[in-house]
Structures are given as C-alpha cells and as structure tokens.
Design a protein around this motif. Structure first.
Motif, PDB file in Angstrom:
ATOM      1  N   LEU A 252       0.831  -1.207   0.000  1.00 14.36           N
ATOM      2  CA  LEU A 252       0.000   0.000   0.000  1.00 14.36           C
ATOM      3  C   LEU A 252       0.864   1.255   0.000  1.00 14.36           C
ATOM      4  O   LEU A 252       0.600   2.198  -0.744  1.00 14.36           O
ATOM      5  N   LEU A 253       1.910   1.272   0.815  1.00 10.45           N
ATOM      6  CA  LEU A 253       2.794   2.443   0.855  1.00 10.45           C
ATOM      7  C   LEU A 253       3.404   2.718  -0.514  1.00 10.45           C
ATOM      8  O   LEU A 253       3.498   3.879  -0.939  1.00 10.45           O
ATOM      9  N   GLU A 254       3.813   1.678  -1.217  1.00 14.57           N
ATOM     10  CA  GLU A 254       4.379   1.855  -2.557  1.00 14.57           C
ATOM     11  C   GLU A 254       3.346   2.444  -3.514  1.00 14.57           C
ATOM     12  O   GLU A 254       3.670   3.311  -4.336  1.00 14.57           O
ATOM     13  N   GLN A 255       2.117   1.991  -3.409  1.00 10.53           N
ATOM     14  CA  GLN A 255       1.070   2.517  -4.285  1.00 10.53           C
ATOM     15  C   GLN A 255       0.747   3.970  -3.951  1.00 10.53           C
ATOM     16  O   GLN A 255       0.497   4.782  -4.854  1.00 10.53           O
ATOM     17  N   LEU A 256       0.759   4.313  -2.673  1.00 13.11           N
ATOM     18  CA  LEU A 256       0.553   5.712  -2.284  1.00 13.11           C
ATOM     19  C   LEU A 256       1.697   6.576  -2.799  1.00 13.11           C
ATOM     20  O   LEU A 256       1.478   7.677  -3.309  1.00 13.11           O
ATOM     21  N   HIS A 257       2.907   6.074  -2.671  1.00  6.76           N
ATOM     22  CA  HIS A 257       4.076   6.802  -3.176  1.00  6.76           C
ATOM     23  C   HIS A 257       3.975   7.022  -4.688  1.00  6.76           C
ATOM     24  O   HIS A 257       4.300   8.104  -5.195  1.00  6.76           O
ATOM     25  N   ALA A 258       3.507   6.021  -5.413  1.00  5.04           N
ATOM     26  CA  ALA A 258       3.355   6.140  -6.865  1.00  5.04           C
ATOM     27  C   ALA A 258       2.350   7.231  -7.234  1.00  5.04           C
ATOM     28  O   ALA A 258       2.409   7.791  -8.331  1.00  5.04           O
ATOM     29  N   LEU A 259       1.452   7.557  -6.311  1.00  2.00           N
ATOM     30  CA  LEU A 259       0.479   8.641  -6.514  1.00  2.00           C
ATOM     31  C   LEU A 259       0.998   9.975  -5.958  1.00  2.00           C
ATOM     32  O   LEU A 259       0.240  10.937  -5.853  1.00  2.00           O
ATOM     33  N   ASN A 260       2.289  10.012  -5.587  1.00  2.00           N
ATOM     34  CA  ASN A 260       2.940  11.227  -5.054  1.00  2.00           C
ATOM     35  C   ASN A 260       2.338  11.710  -3.735  1.00  2.00           C
ATOM     36  O   ASN A 260       2.227  12.919  -3.503  1.00  2.00           O
TER      37      ASN A 260
ATOM     38  N   TRP B 106      11.428   2.478   5.495  1.00  2.00           N
ATOM     39  CA  TRP B 106      11.002   2.365   4.104  1.00  2.00           C
ATOM     40  C   TRP B 106      11.588   3.550   3.357  1.00  2.00           C
ATOM     41  O   TRP B 106      11.582   4.687   3.838  1.00  2.00           O
ATOM     42  N   GLN B 107      12.122   3.307   2.186  1.00  2.00           N
ATOM     43  CA  GLN B 107      12.965   4.270   1.481  1.00  2.00           C
ATOM     44  C   GLN B 107      12.304   5.601   1.136  1.00  2.00           C
ATOM     45  O   GLN B 107      12.994   6.606   0.967  1.00  2.00           O
ATOM     46  N   HIS B 108      10.991   5.666   1.019  1.00  2.20           N
ATOM     47  CA  HIS B 108      10.333   6.904   0.617  1.00  2.20           C
ATOM     48  C   HIS B 108       9.785   7.702   1.796  1.00  2.20           C
ATOM     49  O   HIS B 108       9.035   8.662   1.600  1.00  2.20           O
ATOM     50  N   THR B 109      10.158   7.316   3.002  1.00  3.57           N
ATOM     51  CA  THR B 109       9.702   8.020   4.193  1.00  3.57           C
ATOM     52  C   THR B 109      10.345   9.398   4.261  1.00  3.57           C
ATOM     53  O   THR B 109      11.559   9.536   4.134  1.00  3.57           O
ATOM     54  N   GLN B 110       9.532  10.411   4.487  1.00  4.51           N
ATOM     55  CA  GLN B 110      10.043  11.754   4.745  1.00  4.51           C
ATOM     56  C   GLN B 110      10.111  11.938   6.251  1.00  4.51           C
ATOM     57  O   GLN B 110       9.312  11.368   6.995  1.00  4.51           O
ATOM     58  N   MET B 111      11.048  12.741   6.717  1.00  5.67           N
ATOM     59  CA  MET B 111      11.255  12.923   8.156  1.00  5.67           C
ATOM     60  C   MET B 111      10.890  14.352   8.561  1.00  5.67           C
ATOM     61  O   MET B 111      11.244  15.309   7.870  1.00  5.67           O
ATOM     62  N   ALA B 112      10.210  14.468   9.676  1.00  9.32           N
ATOM     63  CA  ALA B 112       9.896  15.767  10.274  1.00  9.32           C
ATOM     64  C   ALA B 112      10.552  15.829  11.643  1.00  9.32           C
ATOM     65  O   ALA B 112      10.855  14.788  12.249  1.00  9.32           O
ATOM     66  N   LEU B 113      10.766  17.026  12.144  1.00 10.85           N
ATOM     67  CA  LEU B 113      11.283  17.191  13.500  1.00 10.85           C
ATOM     68  C   LEU B 113      10.384  16.452  14.484  1.00 10.85           C
ATOM     69  O   LEU B 113      10.857  15.746  15.370  1.00 10.85           O
TER      70      LEU B 113
END
Length: 181
Positions: free
Chosen positions: A126-134, A155-162
């Motif tokens: 699911l995460l990969e499919q969400l990522h594919a939808l930006n 997971w490689q497409h995780t963005q990090m916040a403070l």
C-alpha cells in the motif's frame, strides 16, 4: 405453531422496503487492492467535485496483530477511492500521512519488520502505491529516535519531520484539514 410464526415473520419482513442492501461495496478506482468503500447513492451532504481536498492524516496507532495492514493507512486509500468514485479528479486529492507512535513500525523495511515481528511488513504494498500517486508519508523524528527507527531501517520513501506536531502544524498552515484518529 412454528410454521405460523415463520409465515408471519416472513410476511412482515417482505412488507418493509429493503433498504439494508441500498449500498454496494466497491473497490478502486485508484487503489484496487486497498481502500474498499461503499456507494452512497444520494448523500445529504454533497461532494464538491471541483474542490481540492488537502487533508493531513494524523496516524499514531497500529493494529495489535502485526500481520494485519494498518487500517489507518488503508483509510487514506479509502479517502482516495471514495472521492474519485464520487467524481473528484485525482489531482484534486492531496492527502498526506503524518505517522508517529506505534504506527511508525509500519514504515520499517521488510527486513527490519521481519526482524522485529517475525513476518513480512503487510503495509509496504500500500505504501508503494501511495508513493506512486505522489502522496507524502512523513515520520515523526521524535518517534523515530525513541523507537530506534534509523534511516537504514525505514522504508525508502519516508520523509522525516522534527516531530509529528511540527508536521501537523506545517500542513495545517498550508490549509490542509486535519483528520485525526
């Protein structure tokens, strides 16, 4: 006596309009394997198909069974599917996931998820499919630190916040509506 009761019960049941089957369970159209929804033929609150839906999902919980897909991740798929089915253009749907608390483990790579729970990560597809939808998937840096979720384990497409707090404020300041569970 029993026959008479069944006959009366059946007649009563047939005399009421059948409204229990008015809604149909559907999948897709964007994410066919995730986010099943129900049709709502005539909602009292109309869906504005011309609006842009900026939504930040505050996701802090995970299922008790680590073999199960996180239902809160799946809610984002439901949001996408039901609004697309209702006629909202895909480019008008702008969800963001802000992940913290126990839900953060759902962002582990398969290797580290398996190391922690002994099974494959059920969230990755699911995460990969969400990522594919930006769709941005943002991890709370405080949760990552406290739970030992290093960049190598994520997971490689995780963005990090403070922090989740900072990410939620950031997106709300950009006029994203907050959906919190």
């Amino acid at each position: 006596m029993r026959f008479r009761f069944l006959l009366v019960f059946t007649l009563l049941l047939c005399s009421f309009p059948n409204t229990s089957f008015a809604q149909e369970k559907i999948s897709g159209p964007l994410l066919k394997e995730f986010g099943e929804t129900y049709t709502v033929p005539q909602p009292d609150i109309p869906v504005d198909t011309t609006a842009t839906y900026r939504v930040v999902f505050d996701i802090a919980k995970s299922p008790e069974n680590p073999a199960k897909l996180n239902p809160y991740f799946n809610t984002v798929a439901r949001f996408l599917n039901m609004n697309t089915s209702a006629g909202v253009a895909q480019d008008h749907l702008k969800p963001v996931l802000v992940v913290h608390g126990s839900a953060a483990f759902g962002l582990l790579t398969n290797q580290y998820y398996k190391e922690k729970f002994g099974i494959d990560n059920p969230n990755l597809k699911l995460l990969e499919q969400l990522h594919a939808l930006n769709i941005p998937i943002v991890l709370c840096g405080q949760t990552a630190g406290s739970r030992g979720i290093t960049s190598e384990k994520r997971w490689q497409h995780t963005q990090m916040a403070l922090s989740a707090m900072n990410a939620l404020v950031y997106y709300q300041n950009l006029n994203y509506a907050l959906i919190s569970f």
